[in-house]
Design a protein around this motif. Sequence first.
Motif, short mmCIF file in Angstrom:
data_model
loop_
_atom_site.label_atom_id
_atom_site.label_comp_id
_atom_site.label_asym_id
_atom_site.label_seq_id
_atom_site.Cartn_x
_atom_site.Cartn_y
_atom_site.Cartn_z
N GLN A 30 27.35 74.14 2.85
CA GLN A 30 26.91 73.31 3.97
C GLN A 30 25.94 74.04 4.90
O GLN A 30 25.22 73.41 5.68
N CYS A 31 25.94 75.36 4.84
CA CYS A 31 24.99 76.18 5.62
C CYS A 31 25.02 75.87 7.11
O CYS A 31 23.99 75.94 7.79
N GLY A 32 26.20 75.51 7.61
CA GLY A 32 26.33 75.25 9.03
C GLY A 32 25.80 73.89 9.47
O GLY A 32 25.81 73.59 10.67
N ILE A 33 25.34 73.07 8.54
CA ILE A 33 24.83 71.74 8.87
C ILE A 33 26.02 70.81 9.12
O ILE A 33 26.91 70.71 8.28
N PRO A 34 26.07 70.09 10.23
CA PRO A 34 27.19 69.18 10.49
C PRO A 34 27.29 68.09 9.42
O PRO A 34 26.29 67.48 9.04
#
Length: 271
Positions: free
Chosen positions: A89-93
């Motif tokens: 998710q790479c920190g993406i909400p």
Amino acid sequence: MRFSMVMCKPTARPLLDAAGTVRRSDMDFLIPWRRKEKVVLILGAAGAGKSRLSIDIASRFPVEIVNSDKIQAHKGLDVVTNKITEVEQCGIPHHLLGTIPPDADFTASDFCDSALLAIESIRARGNTPVIVGGSNSYIEALITDGDYRFQSKYECCFLWVDTAMHVLHSFVSKRVDKMVERGMVEEARNFFDPDAEYSRGIWRAIGVPELDFFFRTEKFLDLQARARLLEEAIEEIKNNTCKLAYRRLEKIHRLRNLKDWNLHGMDARPS
């Protein structure tokens, strides 16, 4: 995997460059202050690479992701349902991902209500919603809602990650093999309930009913018979996933041809 663009209309410009990355100049619609109330929807069959594309877009533009996969909306069985991992998710909400109780029904109407709330909250933060998932019936319900709650406020940009079926079969087979390596069988075994109703909630996920007979009988089998039965169950999972991919592909074609949705087609090919 790399992506190459094949636009539905020849006059349109591709959204990805030759290297398979998003063209910033051609994705200006993702910048909220230039064109408001835009919602991006990524469609595609199982295994086509929708989640990967959504992260690629989100890493370059101010967007948040809304899950539209009816099974991945449920809590639990992260490997079996092939949820995007926290690392991926790479920190993406991400919204509506693993939030619904496992046994609960999550109808198209429930999705519409929840998705609209998520979209409004994303827009309130100045970001653009990217809706991604395989449940095209949910997306259709959201967009064609009789109350026009969506259509009256939002404009759609459809991205369709498409591929030939024989290529998709290879994608699906490799994906299931990777899921097995990540512990799919062990996760399903820990979740196994001999009294489960496979028509409700997350129990409908491909990979749960296919392993039912194996879990019921494995303790009575020798190692060779157990391995053979497990191999048959995994092959059934691959076949059923391919059938699901084909049904979803048929649905996308229907939405394009009968609903006249302007889908920007993308041909996903192995790298």
